[in-house]
Scaffold this active site. Structure first.
Site, PDB file in Angstrom:
ATOM      1  N   ARG A 115     -43.348 -58.759 -59.919  1.00  0.00           N
ATOM      2  CA  ARG A 115     -42.939 -58.400 -58.045  1.00  0.00           C
ATOM      3  C   ARG A 115     -43.839 -57.716 -58.149  1.00  0.00           C
ATOM      4  O   ARG A 115     -44.269 -57.063 -59.451  1.00  0.00           O
ATOM      5  CB  ARG A 115     -41.768 -56.893 -58.865  1.00  0.00           C
ATOM      6  CG  ARG A 115     -41.796 -56.668 -57.941  1.00  0.00           C
ATOM      7  CD  ARG A 115     -39.708 -55.887 -58.090  1.00  0.00           C
ATOM      8  NE  ARG A 115     -39.642 -54.750 -58.636  1.00  0.00           N
ATOM      9  CZ  ARG A 115     -39.066 -53.723 -58.909  1.00  0.00           C
ATOM     10  NH1 ARG A 115     -37.805 -53.743 -57.879  1.00  0.00           N
ATOM     11  NH2 ARG A 115     -39.124 -52.788 -59.469  1.00  0.00           N
ATOM     12  N   ASP A 120     -39.618 -60.138 -51.179  1.00  0.00           N
ATOM     13  CA  ASP A 120     -38.779 -61.372 -51.879  1.00  0.00           C
ATOM     14  C   ASP A 120     -36.762 -61.681 -51.314  1.00  0.00           C
ATOM     15  O   ASP A 120     -36.252 -60.241 -51.532  1.00  0.00           O
ATOM     16  CB  ASP A 120     -38.292 -61.999 -53.110  1.00  0.00           C
ATOM     17  CG  ASP A 120     -38.135 -63.327 -53.446  1.00  0.00           C
ATOM     18  OD1 ASP A 120     -38.742 -63.872 -53.890  1.00  0.00           O
ATOM     19  OD2 ASP A 120     -36.865 -63.552 -52.448  1.00  0.00           O
ATOM     20  N   GLY A 187     -48.699 -59.425 -53.370  1.00  0.00           N
ATOM     21  CA  GLY A 187     -48.802 -60.805 -54.605  1.00  0.00           C
ATOM     22  C   GLY A 187     -47.822 -62.120 -53.895  1.00  0.00           C
ATOM     23  O   GLY A 187     -48.395 -63.462 -53.985  1.00  0.00           O
ATOM     24  N   GLY A 188     -46.616 -61.171 -53.271  1.00  0.00           N
ATOM     25  CA  GLY A 188     -45.774 -62.356 -52.937  1.00  0.00           C
ATOM     26  C   GLY A 188     -46.048 -63.107 -51.577  1.00  0.00           C
ATOM     27  O   GLY A 188     -46.427 -64.074 -51.246  1.00  0.00           O
ATOM     28  N   TYR A 195     -48.212 -64.925 -42.884  1.00  0.00           N
ATOM     29  CA  TYR A 195     -48.513 -65.045 -41.252  1.00  0.00           C
ATOM     30  C   TYR A 195     -48.221 -63.635 -40.417  1.00  0.00           C
ATOM     31  O   TYR A 195     -48.137 -62.628 -41.104  1.00  0.00           O
ATOM     32  CB  TYR A 195     -47.796 -66.042 -40.615  1.00  0.00           C
ATOM     33  CG  TYR A 195     -46.678 -65.305 -39.988  1.00  0.00           C
ATOM     34  CD1 TYR A 195     -46.585 -65.085 -39.013  1.00  0.00           C
ATOM     35  CD2 TYR A 195     -45.736 -65.521 -40.904  1.00  0.00           C
ATOM     36  CE1 TYR A 195     -45.498 -65.293 -38.162  1.00  0.00           C
ATOM     37  CE2 TYR A 195     -44.356 -64.565 -40.207  1.00  0.00           C
ATOM     38  CZ  TYR A 195     -43.871 -64.762 -38.839  1.00  0.00           C
ATOM     39  OH  TYR A 195     -43.335 -63.744 -38.466  1.00  0.00           O
ATOM     40  N   TYR A 485     -40.361 -66.726 -46.307  1.00  0.00           N
ATOM     41  CA  TYR A 485     -38.865 -66.875 -45.996  1.00  0.00           C
ATOM     42  C   TYR A 485     -37.589 -67.073 -46.681  1.00  0.00           C
ATOM     43  O   TYR A 485     -36.388 -67.849 -47.159  1.00  0.00           O
ATOM     44  CB  TYR A 485     -38.546 -67.198 -44.331  1.00  0.00           C
ATOM     45  CG  TYR A 485     -39.234 -66.765 -43.177  1.00  0.00           C
ATOM     46  CD1 TYR A 485     -40.476 -65.068 -43.558  1.00  0.00           C
ATOM     47  CD2 TYR A 485     -39.073 -66.744 -41.835  1.00  0.00           C
ATOM     48  CE1 TYR A 485     -40.681 -64.556 -42.583  1.00  0.00           C
ATOM     49  CE2 TYR A 485     -39.940 -66.067 -41.289  1.00  0.00           C
ATOM     50  CZ  TYR A 485     -40.515 -65.197 -41.277  1.00  0.00           C
ATOM     51  OH  TYR A 485     -41.285 -64.593 -39.820  1.00  0.00           O
TER      52      TYR A 485
HETATM   53  C1  LIG Z   1     -39.774 -56.059 -43.809  1.00  0.00           C
HETATM   54  C2  LIG Z   1     -40.788 -57.457 -44.220  1.00  0.00           C
HETATM   55  C3  LIG Z   1     -41.532 -58.293 -43.385  1.00  0.00           C
HETATM   56  C4  LIG Z   1     -41.800 -59.421 -43.663  1.00  0.00           C
HETATM   57  N1  LIG Z   1     -42.806 -59.695 -42.732  1.00  0.00           N
HETATM   58  C5  LIG Z   1     -43.750 -61.015 -43.001  1.00  0.00           C
HETATM   59  C6  LIG Z   1     -44.798 -61.077 -42.109  1.00  0.00           C
HETATM   60  O1  LIG Z   1     -44.396 -60.443 -40.779  1.00  0.00           O
HETATM   61  N2  LIG Z   1     -44.888 -62.601 -42.658  1.00  0.00           N
HETATM   62  C7  LIG Z   1     -44.447 -62.782 -43.092  1.00  0.00           C
HETATM   63  O2  LIG Z   1     -45.493 -64.230 -43.913  1.00  0.00           O
HETATM   64  N3  LIG Z   1     -43.574 -62.807 -44.526  1.00  0.00           N
HETATM   65  C8  LIG Z   1     -43.513 -61.409 -43.552  1.00  0.00           C
HETATM   66  N4  LIG Z   1     -42.483 -61.361 -45.041  1.00  0.00           N
HETATM   67  C9  LIG Z   1     -42.060 -62.039 -46.000  1.00  0.00           C
HETATM   68  C10 LIG Z   1     -43.317 -61.546 -47.168  1.00  0.00           C
HETATM   69  O3  LIG Z   1     -44.501 -61.874 -46.727  1.00  0.00           O
HETATM   70  C11 LIG Z   1     -42.783 -62.526 -48.740  1.00  0.00           C
HETATM   71  O4  LIG Z   1     -41.113 -61.605 -48.663  1.00  0.00           O
HETATM   72  C12 LIG Z   1     -43.681 -61.800 -49.553  1.00  0.00           C
HETATM   73  O5  LIG Z   1     -43.002 -62.923 -50.584  1.00  0.00           O
HETATM   74  C13 LIG Z   1     -43.303 -60.846 -50.339  1.00  0.00           C
HETATM   75  O6  LIG Z   1     -44.647 -60.224 -50.587  1.00  0.00           O
HETATM   76  P1  LIG Z   1     -43.941 -59.323 -52.211  1.00  0.00           P
HETATM   77  O7  LIG Z   1     -45.187 -59.335 -52.562  1.00  0.00           O
HETATM   78  O8  LIG Z   1     -43.578 -58.055 -51.385  1.00  0.00           O
HETATM   79  O9  LIG Z   1     -42.341 -59.481 -52.974  1.00  0.00           O
HETATM   80  P2  LIG Z   1     -42.288 -60.142 -54.429  1.00  0.00           P
HETATM   81  O10 LIG Z   1     -40.917 -60.260 -54.144  1.00  0.00           O
HETATM   82  O11 LIG Z   1     -42.630 -58.431 -55.311  1.00  0.00           O
HETATM   83  O12 LIG Z   1     -43.040 -61.314 -54.851  1.00  0.00           O
HETATM   84  C14 LIG Z   1     -42.012 -62.679 -53.809  1.00  0.00           C
HETATM   85  C15 LIG Z   1     -42.194 -63.504 -54.679  1.00  0.00           C
HETATM   86  O13 LIG Z   1     -43.600 -64.054 -55.061  1.00  0.00           O
HETATM   87  C16 LIG Z   1     -43.894 -63.308 -56.419  1.00  0.00           C
HETATM   88  N5  LIG Z   1     -44.646 -63.083 -56.804  1.00  0.00           N
HETATM   89  C17 LIG Z   1     -45.191 -61.544 -56.275  1.00  0.00           C
HETATM   90  N6  LIG Z   1     -46.664 -61.320 -57.365  1.00  0.00           N
HETATM   91  C18 LIG Z   1     -47.226 -62.162 -57.834  1.00  0.00           C
HETATM   92  C19 LIG Z   1     -48.223 -62.210 -58.456  1.00  0.00           C
HETATM   93  N7  LIG Z   1     -49.080 -61.284 -58.684  1.00  0.00           N
HETATM   94  N8  LIG Z   1     -48.035 -63.177 -58.734  1.00  0.00           N
HETATM   95  C20 LIG Z   1     -47.387 -64.745 -58.710  1.00  0.00           C
HETATM   96  N9  LIG Z   1     -46.443 -64.172 -58.440  1.00  0.00           N
HETATM   97  C21 LIG Z   1     -45.813 -63.125 -57.377  1.00  0.00           C
HETATM   98  C22 LIG Z   1     -43.127 -63.011 -56.887  1.00  0.00           C
HETATM   99  O14 LIG Z   1     -42.069 -63.991 -58.487  1.00  0.00           O
HETATM  100  C23 LIG Z   1     -41.346 -63.869 -56.059  1.00  0.00           C
HETATM  101  O15 LIG Z   1     -41.379 -65.035 -56.400  1.00  0.00           O
HETATM  102  C24 LIG Z   1     -41.730 -59.525 -44.097  1.00  0.00           C
HETATM  103  C25 LIG Z   1     -40.608 -59.586 -45.794  1.00  0.00           C
HETATM  104  C26 LIG Z   1     -40.243 -58.586 -45.322  1.00  0.00           C
HETATM  105  C27 LIG Z   1     -38.791 -57.570 -46.346  1.00  0.00           C
END
Ligand SMILES: Cc1cc2nc3c(=O)[nH]c(=O)nc-3n(C[C@H](O)[C@H](O)[C@H](O)COP(=O)(O)OP(=O)(O)OC[C@H]3O[C@@H](n4cnc5c(N)ncnc54)[C@H](O)[C@@H]3O)c2cc1C
Ligand SMILES: *[C@@H]1O[C@H](CO)[C@@H](O)[C@H](O)[C@H]1NC(C)=O
Ligand SMILES: *[C@@H]1O[C@H](CO)[C@@H](O)[C@H](O)[C@H]1NC(C)=O
Ligand SMILES: *[C@@H]1O[C@H](CO)[C@@H](O)[C@H](O)[C@H]1NC(C)=O
Ligand SMILES: *[C@@H]1O[C@H](CO)[C@@H](O)[C@H](O)[C@H]1NC(C)=O
Ligand SMILES: *[C@@H]1O[C@H](CO)[C@@H](O)[C@H](O)[C@H]1NC(C)=O
Ligand SMILES: *[C@@H]1O[C@H](CO)[C@@H](O)[C@H](O)[C@H]1NC(C)=O
Ligand SMILES: *[C@@H]1O[C@H](CO)[C@@H](O)[C@H](O)[C@H]1NC(C)=O
Length: 543
Positions: A115, A120, A187-188, A195, A485
Site C-alpha cells: 500500500r 485503489d 506507488g499505485g 494521467y 480505475y
Molecule cells: C480520489 C481519487 C482520485 C484519483 N484521480 C486519479 C487521476 O486523476 N488520474 C489517475 O490516473 N488515477 C486517479 N485515481 C486512481 C489512482 O491513480 C489509483 O487508484 C492508484 O493506483 C492509487 O495509487 P495509491 O498508491 O494511492 O494506491 P494504493 O491503494 O496504495 O495502491 C494501488 C495498487 O498499486 C499497488 N502498489 C501501491 N504501491 C506500490 C508499490 N510501491 N510497489 C508495487 N505496487 C504498489 C497496490 O498493491 C495496489 O494494487 C484516483 C483515485 C482516487 C481515489
C-alpha cells in the site's frame, strides 16, 4: 509489549539481540497465533541491527493497529467490521524492512499487500479474501528534485500533492503530469499509468519516468540498469504489485508557464447542454495540446425562476486547464468552441500549483501547503468503472444516455479527452495501450455516504447499469478499461490452476496486446507468483 510497537521508538538491537528476541516472543505469544510468531521471528531475524524492524510492526493487539490500518483506507466500502483485517501491518522505514517482508512472506507463504496512498478503488492494497499482511509505504516518501537536470527521485510513499509542492518550491516553471487528487500515492498511480490534466501536452506520468528502484522477489534492490528494460517497461503501467515492491521512480520534470488559466462552466439541458456536449466531442480531443477540457455529466434538479419544480435535468460541467493566458484561451475557444460561450470573466489566471487546488475543489486562495495534507478533503463510499470512446456519439445517442441517467439518478460520468501527445505515443511504448484512436476515457462514478450492504449494492448496481447501457457507444473486442480505475467486475483471479485464463479476461481489457508481454515478464521475474492479487498479471500456464 507496548514498547515493541511504538512507532516513535526504535530499539538498538545490536548487543541485546538474542535476549531481546527471547523476550519478544514470550510477550507476543499470548495475543497472536503461532503463524504470526514465526513470521515475526523471521522479520526480526532478517532486519539489520542498524535498522530494527520492530517499531514498524503493528499486530491487531496493538492499540494503534486500527488507526494505522484506517489511515490510508480511501474507500469507506472497505472500512467495515466484516472486512477481513491483515495479520499485521509493516510500516517500512528502511529498504531492509521491505526485503525482510518479502523473504519472510515467501518463506511462510503469506499473501503480501503493498500500500502506498491507499487510493485503489477496490481496496486491493489493503483488503484480501485470504490471510494477508500489509506492507505500508507511507514512511518512504522522500522527494529529491534536481532542477539543473530537470529530474526528481520520488519515493512511492509520497503523495502527488507533495510531489507538486516540492517541485514548485524549487522552480515555478517546472511541473509533472500526474493525477488531479493530491492525496493519491505515487506507488499505485505511477505503476498503473497515471494521467492528469496535462496529458494532452505531455502524456501519462509513466511517459515521463526515466528510472526506478524495485525490490524483487528475492529481496534484491534493482535499478533500471540492473532490472533490465523488460521489467522497467512493465512497472510503467502494468501495475507494480505484480512484479515487486517499487521503492522510487525517477521522473522527468516538464516545463510549464508561470501562469496558467482555469475555468469551470456548467450548462443544463435547458441551457443547451446537449448541443454543447455534442460539440465537445469533436473539439476536446483535437484542440491545442495546451488545453484540457474535462466534462462531468450528472443529474440535477431543474431550477426555474429560483425554485425547484421537482423535475430532473442533465448538467454538463466543463472544467479546464490551459497552459497559457486567458486572452489566448478565450480567442482559441471562440474560434474552436463558440457554443460554450467562454468569456474572460469565466477565466482564472493562476500558478500551476494553485490550479491543482482549483481542480480538486479547494479554494485557490488557501495556502498551497494544503497539498501536503495527508487527510483527503472528504471520504466516501464509492465505485468506479471505465470505458473508452472511439467515435463521437450521435445527438440521438446522447439523448438516450440522458434519459437513462435521469432514470438511474446517482451514476455520474467523467469524460477525459485524449488526443494530442496521447495519440502520438505508440501503444506498445508502455503497458498502457489506450493511445491513438481513443477520443476520450469515460469514468463511471457512484459516491454515497451511508454505511450498509444494501446501499452499497444499490449504488454499485447503478454504475453497472449505466456501463451496460453505454455498450453501443464504447470500445469493443476488447472493451477497454484503465488499470488505475480498478474494477473487480471485470474478473477476479484466484491465483490457482486457472490463473492464466482468469488473468486474460481482465488483462486484455486493461492492456490489450501488451498483456502477453506482461505475462512473459512476470513469468521471468516472479515464476512462483509471489506478487499476486485479485487482478495481478498471471504467469504463463505450465506446459
Ligand atoms: C480520489 C481519487 C482520485 C484519483 N484521480 C486519479 C487521476 O486523476 N488520474 C489517475 O490516473 N488515477 C486517479 N485515481 C486512481 C489512482 O491513480 C489509483 O487508484 C492508484 O493506483 C492509487 O495509487 P495509491 O498508491 O494511492 O494506491 P494504493 O491503494 O496504495 O495502491 C494501488 C495498487 O498499486 C499497488 N502498489 C501501491 N504501491 C506500490 C508499490 N510501491 N510497489 C508495487 N505496487 C504498489 C497496490 O498493491 C495496489 O494494487 C484516483 C483515485 C482516487 C481515489
Ligand atoms: C535467521 O537468519 C539466518 C540467516 O540470516 C538463517 O540461517 C536462520 O535460519 C534464520 N532463523 C530464523 C528463525 O528465521
Ligand atoms: C472506519 O471504521 C472505524 C470503525 O468502525 C470508525 O471508527 C472510523 O470512523 C471509520 N472511518 C471513517 C473515515 O469513517
Ligand atoms: C546532473 O546530472 C549530471 C549527470 O548525471 C550530474 O553529474 C550532476 O551532478 C547533476 N546535477 C545535479 C545538480 O545533481
Ligand atoms: C440554445 O441554442 C439556440 C440555437 O442554437 C439558441 O437560439 C439559444 O439562445 C440557446 N439557448 C441558450 C440558453 O443558450
Ligand atoms: C433535488 O430534489 C430532491 C427532491 O426531488 C431533493 O431531495 C434534493 O435535496 C434536491 N437536491 C438539491 C441539490 O437541491
Ligand atoms: C418564470 O418567470 C417568468 C418571468 O419572469 C414567467 O413568465 C414565467 O411564467 C415563470 N415561470 C414559472 C414556472 O413560474
Ligand atoms: C441491477 O439490479 C437489478 C435489480 O436487482 C437487476 O435486475 C439487474 O440485473 C442489475 N443490473 C446489473 C447491470 O447488475
Amino acid at each position: 509489549m507496548e514498547f515493541l510497537h511504538s512507532p516513535n521508538r526504535s530499539i538498538k538491537l545490536s548487543l541485546i539481540f538474542p535476549i531481546f528476541v527471547l523476550l519478544f516472543f514470550s510477550c507476543i505469544v499470548s495475543s497472536t497465533n503461532s503463524h504470526d510468531n514465526t513470521f515475526i521471528h523471521c522479520l526480526v531475524n532478517h532486519s539489520q541491527p542498524s535498522h530494527p524492524i520492530t517499531s514498524s510492526i503493528f499486530t491487531p493487539s496493538n492499540p494503534t493497529f486500527s488507526s494505522v490500518l484506517e489511515a490510508y483506507i480511501r474507500n469507506l466500502r472497505f472500512n467495515t467490521s466484516t472486512t477481513r483485517k491483515p495479520y499485521l501491518i509493516i510500516t517500512a522505514l528502511h529498504v531492509s524492512h521491505i526485503q525482510a517482508s518479502i523473504i519472510c512472506a515467501k518463506k511462510h507463504n503469506l499473501q503480501m499487500k503493498i500500500r502506498s496512498g491507499g487510493h485503489d478503488y477496490e481496496g486491493v492494497s489493503y483488503v484480501a479474501e485470504v490471510p494477508f499482511f500489509i506492507l505500508d509505504m507511507f514512511n518512504l516518501r522522500s522527494i529529491d528534485v534536481d532542477i539543473e537536470n530537470e529530474t526528481a527521485w520520488i519515493q512511492t510513499g509520497a503523495q502527488l500533492g507533495e510531489v507538486y509542492y516540492t517541485i514548485n518550491k524549487k522552480s515555478e516553471i517546472h511541473g509533472f503530469p500526474a493525477g488531479v487528487c493530491p492525496t493519491v500515492g505515487v506507488g499505485g498511480h505511477l505503476s498503473g499509468g497515471g494521467y492528469g490534466n496535462m496529458m494532452r501536452k505531455f502524456g501519462l506520468s509513466v511517459d515521463n519516468v526515466i528510472d526506478a528502484q524495485i525490490i524483487d522477489v528475492n529481496g534484491k534492490l534493482l535499478d533500471r540498469k540492473s532490472m533490465g528494460e523488460d521489467l522497467f517497461w512493465a512497472i510503467r503501467g502494468g501495475g507494480g504489485a505484480s512484479f515487486g515492491v517499487v521503492l522510487s521512480y525517477k521522473i522527468k520534470l516538464v516545463r510549464i508557464p508561470k501562469r496558467v488559466t482555469v475555468f469551470q462552466i456548467r450548462k443544463t439541458l435547458e441551457q443547451n447542454a446537449s448541443d454543447i456536449i455534442y460539440n465537445w466531442q469533436h473539439v476536446a480531443p483535437n484542440i491545442d495540446n495546451d488545453l484540457f477540457i474535462r466534462l462531468i455529466i450528472d443529474v440535477v434538479n431543474v431550477t426555474q425562476n429560483g425554485t425547484q419544480n421537482g423535475a430532473k435535468t442533465i448538467r454538463g460541467s466543463f472544467i479546464s486547464l490551459f497552459l497559457g493566458d486567458s486572452k489566448t484561451l478565450v480567442s482559441l475557444m471562440n474560434e474552436k468552441f463558440p457554443s460554450l460561450g467562454l468569456k474572460e470573466s469565466d477565466c482564472i489566471e493562476t500558478s500551476w500549483l494553485q490550479s491543482v487546488l482549483f481542480w480538486t475543489n479547494i479554494d485557490i486562495t488557501k495556502p498551497v501547503e494544503i497539498l501536503l495534507d495527508r487527510q483527503p478533503q472528504s471520504l466516501n463510499y464509492l465505485k468506479r468503472k471505465s470505458d473508452y470512446v472511439k467515435k463521437p456519439i450521435s445527438k440521438k445517442g446522447l439523448e438516450g444516455i440522458w434519459k437513462k441517467m435521469i432514470e438511474l439518478e446517482g451514476a455520474i460520468l467523467y469524460f477525459n479527452p485524449y488526443g494530442g501527445k496521447m495519440a502520438e505515443i505508440p501503444s506498445t511504448e508502455t503497458p498502457f495501450p489506450h493511445r491513438a484512436g481513443n477520443l476520450w476515457k469515460v469514468q463511471y462514478q457512484a459516491n454515497w455516504n451511508v454505511a450498509g450492504k444494501d446501499v452499497a449494492d444499490y449504488n454499485i448496481n447503478l454504475t453497472r447499469q449505466l456501463h451496460k447501457y453505454m455498450t453501443p457507444f464504447v470500445s469493443k473486442n476488447p472493451r477497454e478499461a484503465f488499470l488505475n480505475y480498478k474494477d473487480l467486475d471485470l474478473g477476479i483471479n484466484h491465483n490457482g490452476k486457472n490463473s492464466y485464463n482468469e488473468g486474460r479476461v481482465y488483462g486484455v481489457e486493461y492492456f490489450k496486446d501488451n498483456f502477453d508481454r506482461l505475462v512473459k515478464i512476470k513469468t521471468k521475474v516472479d515464476p512462483h507468483n509471489f506478487f499476486r492479487n485479485e487482478q495481478s498479471i498471471p504467469t504463463q500456464p505450465s506446459l
